[in-house]
Write a protein that holds these residues in place. Structure first.
Motif: not given
Length: 427
Positions: A50-55, A58-61
């Motif tokens: 549900v939550s991933m990296s935002t490197v 933010s949309l990529l997370g």
């Protein structure tokens, strides 16, 4: 019951017994019981975190597909089944579209891109090494091999062709030995991944062989490929379709060579595929844990794209290539008609004070590029199914970093590893 009736019953049972012991030739297997008297449900594909990296933004997370279509933009392909994929402009670093970009998944042999980007600059391509038994220790059973033999000599150039064309784990282990050993190489690769801000990546083996906790992401693999493509030797190796590899060597006789072909089907057209117009690399992979993975680079006109696809759910050996080609087609058609959903971030040490400054190359000996056993020394373009060699260095990625350095508060945070019930590291 009469004796005659009894005999008929026994005979019928005897005739039916073989049929009862043999399943019908075309019958579907009965699914195991679910513990409640009914058939078990088909296993569901794993869901992204549900939550991933935002490197990179933010949309990529966020899980799912991320794309911002402007008027006139083509729709994304409808046949995409990859668990994770990403389309990016190779030079500007703009991410045009992505799907579960930071989902940390087993990378298979696409991990060899990080291996090459880390180790290649430190080993002169003319250096010759005689392979020992110890060099080959730890090559996993069932590994893809190029055919390196103990007690024979190979140049670094030969070995890199074995890595890129045949995904040779034997060549990876020899180059790792030349780099100071497997443990040192893994540490070097991890440090380089962190320098590139490929923070989803956790290295366990340099060759991408299935190992618990070894993961990367579509975002990281694209970031790594972009770094590698700035190196002339890297471009040569990943852009070579066919080469001669050294074979047996007997006293008093010329050394034997055999033909090796790149396993990148978008380049060679193997497996019934048509070569993709403008393809220039980069690396494919396939293992039990990872499924099929692929990162590709292609150029049409002045536009250069990078596409990564990880683990398509569609069956077949060509699915990862077909989905990559579909995303390339979309990316070239959508260029200038989409609002980027993120960016490929610069390395930690990069100077981001201005646009348009190409990163410095890390070549050991550029004058030697193209020499040796069969390297073309250049990216390849494909037109009408015929491989055409472009002028040296034709596919060159000059990175344009975002203006200004990130403030301390904006710098992406490193992930902590959480051990799941399966032992896999998850973000």
């Amino acid at each position: 019951m009469s004796a005659k009736m009894t005999a008929l019953t026994v005979l019928s049972a005897a005739l039916l017994a073989p049929a009862l012991l043999v399943a019908p030739a075309h019958a579907a297997p009965t699914p195991p019981a679910d513990g409640k008297g009914g058939p078990a449900k088909a296993p569901q594909a794993p869901a992204p975190p549900v939550s991933m990296s935002t490197v990179g933004g933010s949309l990529l997370g966020q899980p799912g597909t991320q794309v911002n279509l402007l008027p006139g933009a083509p729709a994304l392909p409808t046949n995409l089944t990859g668990r994770s994929w990403l389309v990016a402009d190779a030079e500007s670093g703009e991410v045009l579209a992505a799907h579960n970009a930071h989902w940390r998944l087993p990378p298979a042999s696409t991990m060899k891109m990080l291996f090459a980007d880390t180790v290649l600059p430190g080993l002169p391509k003319e250096q010759v090494h005689k392979v020992t038994e110890q060099d080959m220790d730890g090559v996993g059973p069932g590994s893809s091999l190029v055919g390196v033999k103990e007690d024979l000599e190979y140049s670094v150039h030969d070995l890199w062709l074995g890595v890129f064309l045949r995904s040779g784990n034997d060549a990876v282990h020899v180059l790792s030995a030349m780099n100071g050993g497997i443990d040192k190489t893994v540490k070097d690769m991890q440090a380089h991944a962190e320098e590139l801000q490929a923070l989803d990546t956790h290295v366990v083996s340099p060759d991408g062989y299935d190992a618990p906790e070894q993961v990367s992401s579509a975002y990281d693999l694209t970031l790594i490929a972009r770094s590698g493509l700035q190196k002339q030797d890297f471009r040569e190796y990943c852009g070579t379709a066919n080469a001669k590899f050294p074979g047996r060597q007997e006293a008093g006789k010329p050394r034997e060579y055999f033909e090796i072909q790149n396993t990148n089907r978008l380049m060679t057209g193997a497996g019934g595929l048509s070569p993709y117009k403008g393809i220039a690399g980069v690396k494919n992979g396939n293992t039990t844990m990872a499924g099929s993975t692929f990162t590709g680079a292609a150029q049409q006109g002045s536009k250069k794209l990078l596409v990564t696809v990880m683990n398509p759910d569609a069956g077949g050996a060509n699915s990862v290539y077909e989905e990559t080609a579909a995303l390339f087609d979309w990316g070239f058609a959508a260029a200038g008609k989409v609002k980027p959903v993120g960016e490929l971030v610069p390395p930690k040490s990069a100077d981001t004070s201005s646009h348009g400054s190409p990163a410095q190359s890390h070549e050991n000996n550029p004058s030697a590029a193209g020499k040796g056993s069969g390297g073309v020394g250049t990216a390849l373009a494909v037109a009408g199914g015929v491989l055409a060699v472009l002028a040296g260095g034709a596919f060159v990625v000059n990175r344009r970093w975002p203006r200004g350095r990130r403030s301390r508060g904006d710098r992406p945070r490193r992930h902590q590893y959480q051990r799941s019930s399966t032992g896999q590291n998850l973000a």
